[in-house]
Design a protein around this motif. Structure first.
Motif, PDB file in Angstrom:
ATOM      1  N   PHE A   1       0.819  -1.210   0.000  1.00 21.32           N
ATOM      2  CA  PHE A   1       0.000   0.000   0.000  1.00 21.32           C
ATOM      3  C   PHE A   1       0.860   1.271   0.000  1.00 21.32           C
ATOM      4  O   PHE A   1       0.376   2.362  -0.270  1.00 21.32           O
ATOM      5  N   MET A   2       2.170   1.113   0.314  1.00 18.81           N
ATOM      6  CA  MET A   2       3.061   2.261   0.382  1.00 18.81           C
ATOM      7  C   MET A   2       4.401   1.907  -0.262  1.00 18.81           C
ATOM      8  O   MET A   2       4.938   0.829  -0.026  1.00 18.81           O
ATOM      9  N   TYR A   3       4.888   2.847  -1.066  1.00 19.44           N
ATOM     10  CA  TYR A   3       6.169   2.686  -1.738  1.00 19.44           C
ATOM     11  C   TYR A   3       7.024   3.890  -1.397  1.00 19.44           C
ATOM     12  O   TYR A   3       6.543   5.039  -1.468  1.00 19.44           O
ATOM     13  N   GLN A   4       8.267   3.649  -0.988  1.00 24.72           N
ATOM     14  CA  GLN A   4       9.130   4.770  -0.634  1.00 24.72           C
ATOM     15  C   GLN A   4      10.564   4.547  -1.083  1.00 24.72           C
ATOM     16  O   GLN A   4      11.047   3.420  -1.124  1.00 24.72           O
ATOM     17  N   ARG A   5      11.189   5.649  -1.427  1.00 24.60           N
ATOM     18  CA  ARG A   5      12.620   5.685  -1.705  1.00 24.60           C
ATOM     19  C   ARG A   5      13.173   6.909  -1.002  1.00 24.60           C
ATOM     20  O   ARG A   5      12.418   7.808  -0.621  1.00 24.60           O
ATOM     21  N   SER A   6      14.475   6.959  -0.845  1.00 21.48           N
ATOM     22  CA  SER A   6      15.076   8.100  -0.176  1.00 21.48           C
ATOM     23  C   SER A   6      16.320   8.565  -0.908  1.00 21.48           C
ATOM     24  O   SER A   6      16.888   7.832  -1.724  1.00 21.48           O
ATOM     25  N   PHE A   7      16.715   9.801  -0.605  1.00 19.64           N
ATOM     26  CA  PHE A   7      17.980  10.333  -1.118  1.00 19.64           C
ATOM     27  C   PHE A   7      18.579  11.266  -0.085  1.00 19.64           C
ATOM     28  O   PHE A   7      17.889  11.765   0.794  1.00 19.64           O
ATOM     29  N   GLN A   8      19.879  11.443  -0.196  1.00 21.00           N
ATOM     30  CA  GLN A   8      20.596  12.447   0.585  1.00 21.00           C
ATOM     31  C   GLN A   8      20.955  13.572  -0.365  1.00 21.00           C
ATOM     32  O   GLN A   8      21.422  13.323  -1.478  1.00 21.00           O
ATOM     33  N   ASP A   9      20.744  14.819   0.075  1.00 20.81           N
ATOM     34  CA  ASP A   9      21.142  15.955  -0.754  1.00 20.81           C
ATOM     35  C   ASP A   9      22.650  16.185  -0.618  1.00 20.81           C
ATOM     36  O   ASP A   9      23.354  15.386   0.010  1.00 20.81           O
ATOM     37  N   LEU A  10      23.144  17.242  -1.185  1.00 26.22           N
ATOM     38  CA  LEU A  10      24.585  17.498  -1.200  1.00 26.22           C
ATOM     39  C   LEU A  10      25.180  17.692   0.189  1.00 26.22           C
ATOM     40  O   LEU A  10      26.369  17.460   0.387  1.00 26.22           O
ATOM     41  N   ASP A  11      24.351  18.102   1.155  1.00 27.82           N
ATOM     42  CA  ASP A  11      24.823  18.308   2.522  1.00 27.82           C
ATOM     43  C   ASP A  11      24.514  17.132   3.437  1.00 27.82           C
ATOM     44  O   ASP A  11      24.751  17.204   4.640  1.00 27.82           O
ATOM     45  N   GLY A  12      23.970  16.056   2.881  1.00 29.35           N
ATOM     46  CA  GLY A  12      23.691  14.858   3.663  1.00 29.35           C
ATOM     47  C   GLY A  12      22.320  14.828   4.318  1.00 29.35           C
ATOM     48  O   GLY A  12      22.012  13.888   5.038  1.00 29.35           O
ATOM     49  N   HIS A  13      21.484  15.860   4.095  1.00 29.62           N
ATOM     50  CA  HIS A  13      20.135  15.852   4.661  1.00 29.62           C
ATOM     51  C   HIS A  13      19.346  14.711   4.015  1.00 29.62           C
ATOM     52  O   HIS A  13      19.422  14.498   2.802  1.00 29.62           O
ATOM     53  N   LEU A  14      18.604  13.982   4.834  1.00 27.94           N
ATOM     54  CA  LEU A  14      17.841  12.829   4.356  1.00 27.94           C
ATOM     55  C   LEU A  14      16.434  13.237   3.929  1.00 27.94           C
ATOM     56  O   LEU A  14      15.721  13.912   4.666  1.00 27.94           O
ATOM     57  N   TRP A  15      16.060  12.777   2.757  1.00 25.69           N
ATOM     58  CA  TRP A  15      14.736  13.037   2.184  1.00 25.69           C
ATOM     59  C   TRP A  15      14.111  11.709   1.807  1.00 25.69           C
ATOM     60  O   TRP A  15      14.757  10.879   1.179  1.00 25.69           O
ATOM     61  N   GLU A  16      12.862  11.499   2.171  1.00 22.96           N
ATOM     62  CA  GLU A  16      12.092  10.348   1.714  1.00 22.96           C
ATOM     63  C   GLU A  16      11.034  10.850   0.760  1.00 22.96           C
ATOM     64  O   GLU A  16      10.493  11.945   0.931  1.00 22.96           O
ATOM     65  N   VAL A  17      10.731  10.031  -0.228  1.00 23.25           N
ATOM     66  CA  VAL A  17       9.644  10.318  -1.159  1.00 23.25           C
ATOM     67  C   VAL A  17       8.741   9.098  -1.113  1.00 23.25           C
ATOM     68  O   VAL A  17       9.207   7.960  -1.264  1.00 23.25           O
ATOM     69  N   VAL A  18       7.466   9.338  -0.862  1.00 20.62           N
ATOM     70  CA  VAL A  18       6.559   8.223  -0.610  1.00 20.62           C
ATOM     71  C   VAL A  18       5.250   8.390  -1.388  1.00 20.62           C
ATOM     72  O   VAL A  18       4.746   9.501  -1.545  1.00 20.62           O
ATOM     73  N   HIS A  19       4.769   7.273  -1.894  1.00 22.08           N
ATOM     74  CA  HIS A  19       3.414   7.214  -2.464  1.00 22.08           C
ATOM     75  C   HIS A  19       2.627   6.215  -1.646  1.00 22.08           C
ATOM     76  O   HIS A  19       3.095   5.100  -1.390  1.00 22.08           O
ATOM     77  N   MET A  20       1.445   6.635  -1.204  1.00 24.67           N
ATOM     78  CA  MET A  20       0.615   5.751  -0.399  1.00 24.67           C
ATOM     79  C   MET A  20      -0.758   5.614  -1.054  1.00 24.67           C
ATOM     80  O   MET A  20      -1.373   6.605  -1.429  1.00 24.67           O
ATOM     81  N   ASP A  21      -1.205   4.375  -1.180  1.00 28.11           N
ATOM     82  CA  ASP A  21      -2.539   4.066  -1.687  1.00 28.11           C
ATOM     83  C   ASP A  21      -3.381   3.648  -0.490  1.00 28.11           C
ATOM     84  O   ASP A  21      -3.336   2.498  -0.051  1.00 28.11           O
ATOM     85  N   GLU A  22      -4.128   4.601   0.048  1.00 28.73           N
ATOM     86  CA  GLU A  22      -4.890   4.328   1.271  1.00 28.73           C
ATOM     87  C   GLU A  22      -5.948   3.242   1.059  1.00 28.73           C
ATOM     88  O   GLU A  22      -6.274   2.505   1.998  1.00 28.73           O
ATOM     89  N   ASP A  23      -6.445   3.090  -0.159  1.00 21.67           N
ATOM     90  CA  ASP A  23      -7.437   2.049  -0.428  1.00 21.67           C
ATOM     91  C   ASP A  23      -6.841   0.655  -0.321  1.00 21.67           C
ATOM     92  O   ASP A  23      -7.554  -0.320  -0.105  1.00 21.67           O
ATOM     93  N   ALA A  24      -5.541   0.545  -0.476  1.00 18.82           N
ATOM     94  CA  ALA A  24      -4.868  -0.758  -0.419  1.00 18.82           C
ATOM     95  C   ALA A  24      -4.295  -1.056   0.978  1.00 18.82           C
ATOM     96  O   ALA A  24      -3.677  -2.108   1.167  1.00 18.82           O
ATOM     97  N   MET A  25      -4.525  -0.160   1.939  1.00 22.76           N
ATOM     98  CA  MET A  25      -4.003  -0.370   3.283  1.00 22.76           C
ATOM     99  C   MET A  25      -4.688  -1.577   3.933  1.00 22.76           C
ATOM    100  O   MET A  25      -5.897  -1.748   3.788  1.00 22.76           O
ATOM    101  N   PRO A  26      -3.907  -2.387   4.629  1.00 21.11           N
ATOM    102  CA  PRO A  26      -4.523  -3.509   5.324  1.00 21.11           C
ATOM    103  C   PRO A  26      -5.438  -3.027   6.450  1.00 21.11           C
ATOM    104  O   PRO A  26      -5.187  -1.998   7.053  1.00 21.11           O
ATOM    105  N   ALA A  27      -6.507  -3.774   6.677  1.00 20.44           N
ATOM    106  CA  ALA A  27      -7.431  -3.437   7.766  1.00 20.44           C
ATOM    107  C   ALA A  27      -6.780  -3.759   9.095  1.00 20.44           C
ATOM    108  O   ALA A  27      -5.993  -4.694   9.212  1.00 20.44           O
ATOM    109  N   ASP A  28      -7.118  -2.976  10.103  1.00 21.06           N
ATOM    110  CA  ASP A  28      -6.566  -3.227  11.451  1.00 21.06           C
ATOM    111  C   ASP A  28      -7.069  -4.477  12.076  1.00 21.06           C
ATOM    112  O   ASP A  28      -8.040  -5.005  11.944  1.00 21.06           O
TER     113      ASP A  28
END
Length: 135
Positions: free
Chosen positions: A108-135
């Motif tokens: 239901f969620m796909y993520q990748r990350s990158f570090q910028d030139l100064d080492g700051h961490l960034w995540e980029v995420v796509h979430m499909d709430e309809d595909a989330m498992p039920a609790d």
């Protein structure tokens, strides 16, 4: 009025950081940009202030964290699709960033990350709430 967020990040080389984020498709708001700072427009409510380290230091009494060796925060941006996640991270890598972790696919969620030139961490995420498992 919607709440806006201004994330402030220290950078060593402002022109290089501006070029890096420009390669990702982010423009600078020139009204808030000078030799000490650049205001990146992420969206109409999200801005990143890139501040040269000595200028950034003027806003805190604490020692600055070297994001190349320490992690203080992970910044996460949403994307409209999995391909948009890949496109943004691939742009970051092509502009000189690095990928500190492998992609994660939770179904239901796909993520990748990158570090910028100064080492700051960034995540980029796509979430499909309809595909989330039920609790």
């Amino acid at each position: 009025m919607s709440t806006q967020i201004f994330v402030n990040l220290p950078v060593r080389d402002l022109p290089a950081s501006r070029a890096f984020f420009g390669a990702l498709g982010y423009s600078a708001n020139l009204k808030f940009t000078n030799d000490d700072a650049a205001c990146l427009v992420i969206s109409d409510t999200i801005y990143v202030m890139l501040l040269v380290e000595p200028f950034f230091q003027g806003f805190t009494r604490k020692t600055l964290c070297d994001a190349r060796t320490h992690t203080e925060v992970i910044l996460c941006l949403s994307a409209d699709s999995r391909s948009d996640v890949d496109a943004l991270v691939d742009k970051a890598l092509a502009a000189g960033g690095s990928e500190p972790m492998e992609a994660k696919d939770y179904g239901f969620m796909y993520q990748r990350s990158f570090q910028d030139l100064d080492g700051h961490l960034w995540e980029v995420v796509h979430m499909d709430e309809d595909a989330m498992p039920a609790d």
